[in-house]
Scaffold this active site. Sequence first.
Site, PDB file in Angstrom:
ATOM      1  N   LYS A 108     160.791  10.413   9.703  1.00 19.15           N
ATOM      2  CA  LYS A 108     159.333  10.620   9.671  1.00 19.15           C
ATOM      3  C   LYS A 108     158.655   9.548  10.518  1.00 19.15           C
ATOM      4  O   LYS A 108     159.043   8.370  10.465  1.00 19.15           O
ATOM      5  CB  LYS A 108     158.834  10.558   8.223  1.00 19.15           C
ATOM      6  CG  LYS A 108     157.348  10.883   8.068  1.00 19.15           C
ATOM      7  CD  LYS A 108     156.918  10.928   6.606  1.00 19.15           C
ATOM      8  CE  LYS A 108     155.437  11.259   6.467  1.00 19.15           C
ATOM      9  NZ  LYS A 108     154.977  11.302   5.063  1.00 19.15           N
ATOM     10  N   SER A 121     152.497  15.503   3.236  1.00 18.32           N
ATOM     11  CA  SER A 121     152.314  15.068   4.605  1.00 18.32           C
ATOM     12  C   SER A 121     153.588  15.091   5.455  1.00 18.32           C
ATOM     13  O   SER A 121     153.497  15.088   6.678  1.00 18.32           O
ATOM     14  CB  SER A 121     151.760  13.638   4.617  1.00 18.32           C
ATOM     15  OG  SER A 121     152.710  12.728   4.091  1.00 18.32           O
ATOM     16  N   SER A 171     154.024  14.117  -1.124  1.00 17.65           N
ATOM     17  CA  SER A 171     154.271  14.389   0.301  1.00 17.65           C
ATOM     18  C   SER A 171     155.724  14.647   0.682  1.00 17.65           C
ATOM     19  O   SER A 171     156.008  14.995   1.824  1.00 17.65           O
ATOM     20  CB  SER A 171     153.734  13.243   1.160  1.00 17.65           C
ATOM     21  OG  SER A 171     152.340  13.325   1.240  1.00 17.65           O
TER      22      SER A 171
END
Lengths: 482, 93
Positions: free
Chosen positions: A76, A151, A175
Site C-alpha cells: 500500500k 481505503s 480500511s
Amino acid sequence: MAYKSVIEILTAIKNKDVSASELTSDYLNRIKDNDDDLNCFITVTEESAMRKAKEIDDEISKGIFKPLSGLPIAQKDIFCTKGVKTSCGSKMLDNFISPYDATVIEKLNNAGTIMLGKTNMDEFAMGSSNETSFYGPVKNPWNKDYVPGGSSGGSASAVAARISPCSTGTDTGGSIRQPASLCGICGLKPTYGRVSRFGMIAFASSLDQAGLFTTDALDAAVLLKEISGHDPKDSTSSDVDVPDYYDYCINNNKSTYTIGIPDEFTKDLNDEVKKSFFDSIKVLEKIGCKIKNIKLEHTGLGVSAYQVVAPAECSSNLSRFDGVRFGHRSKKASSLEELYRESRSEGFGKEVKRRILVGTYALSAGYYDAYYLKAQKVRNLIAQDFKNAFSEVDLILGPTTPDKAFKIGEKMNDPIAMYLSDVYTVSTNLAGLPAMSIPMGFKDKLPLGLQIIGNHFDEKNILKLCHLYQRETDWHVQEPND
Amino acid sequence: MDKKTIDKLTFLSKLSIPESDIDELSKNLDNILKLIGEIDAAPTDGLAPMAHPLDFNQPLRDDVSKKNINRNENQYDQTKTKDGYYTVPKILD
C-alpha cells in the site's frame, strides 16, 4: 502459472518448480495486462522487482532460503519505501521519495518478498471507496462499475484480480476489512500495537494498524508472523510474544469455539446479507462451534465517536504537511503564511480538507469537552462492551459490511452514507481489537464478507476459525473471471 | 455551520476553500455534526476518557542518540533547499 496461494508459491519456490524471476515476471505481466483497467497501482517497480528476484534466485542456488523467499507482494502506498515514490494517494506527496523504509517494508524485504509496486488508496487513507485518491478510482474486479472499498482499495483489488498473490494494507476504521469484504478476499487487521507503525504515514495514530490481504487465511497466518513484533522505533508497538500462527492453525487441536453474535450487527441487515451470514453460522455449528447471542449495546455509537476521534487526530497529524520540507509546495505564495495555506489547499483533496476541518472544530476552544473528550469516553464504553463479551465468548462474528459493493460515484456526494459503510468495523479500531474479513457468499454476483473479531492479541484463534471455515466452504477460492 | 465558523476553522487549519464550495461544505459539515452529536446522550458519567486502546506500559528504547538519516538524503528535493537549509518566502522586510 496457476499458483493459487502464498503457501503454494512458497512451496513451488522451495521445490525449485519455479524461479523467483519467472514468478515475478509472470505477475508483472499480469499487472501490465490488467491494471490499465483496474488502476490498482500508483507505481509499478518492475526494474527493482526483477533485480530483487535475481538476488533471491542467486541466494536459493546457494541453498539460502528465507521465510518468504521469492514471494511477490504489493505494498500500500502509505508505507514509506526508500528510493520509491510514497504518495499516500495524495497530490501533496506526489513528489515524495522516502529516505527510509517503513518497518513493515523492511521486515518483508528481509524475509525475502519481492515488491511489485505501490498500490492505490484513498487520499491519506480517508475514504471507504478508493474514490478520494489523487490517482483516480480503483475498480472492483468482480464488476468494474463498482468500488473495491477503501481505503486500501488498490491492495484489495490487486489480490482479488490475482495480479498480486498478497498485499499490505492499513486499517483505521475498516480500511482492510471493508475492501476485503467487497472484493471477496481475506483481510486481516491485527491488534493495535501488534505491528509497527514506523514509516506508515499517520492518519489517526491511536487507531491506525497495518495488516494484510490474501486469498486464504493460512496465507495471512504465514505473513502475519513476519510483520509482527515490537519495534524500538514505535513505542506503541507491543512486546507481546509472536506465535507461529501457521503452526497453530494446522497443528493445534482446538476446533470448537464459543462464538458471540451481537444483535446490533444483524438486526438491520437486508435479506440476502442476513441469509449469507446465518448460512455461515450453520457451517460453524456443523464443525462444533457453540453460538451465543450477545449484546454490544454501545457499538451503535461507534461511527459517531470515530468521526470525532479520527478527524481530531488527523487534523493534528496532517499539520506536518506545510510545503516547507517535503511534499507539494505552492508556487503562488509570497509570504510564509501563504506558503502554508496555498500548499495545503492545493495539495489536499476535498475529503481530507473536510476531515481536517471537523477535527479542528472538535479540538477548538469551547468544543473540546463536548466532542473530543466525550468521544474518548464513548470509546471507553465501547471497549467495555467488548471486554464484557469476551468474558463469555471466544470470538465475535458479524457481517463485515451492511451490503455488497456500491457503484462508483454513488456515495461521493453523501459523506454520511459513505461513513456508514464502516458501521460494523469502526468499533474494533476504537477498542484496538484484531479482526478479519473472509468471503461468505455473494449478492448480485458481488462478494460479501464475514467478520471475525477476537480479543487483544488473539489473532491465532481468528486465523484458526477462518481456516476451519475455509476447509468447509469454497467462497475464498472463487475468482472474478471464473 | 455558518460562514464565520468555517472561516475560523480554515484560518486555524491553514486551508482555503473556494467560495463556490462553501455552501456544499457547510451542508456536509452540518450533517457530520448531527452524526457526531449522537454521542451526547451516551451514559459516560464516571468513565475515564480513553486515548489509547491498550492498557500496558509502553516499551521505551534506551535514550541513546543514533544517526538514522543523513541530511543529503532528506533534502533530495533541491527546489526547497539551499546550502543544506530549507528556503521559504522572506519573513522580515
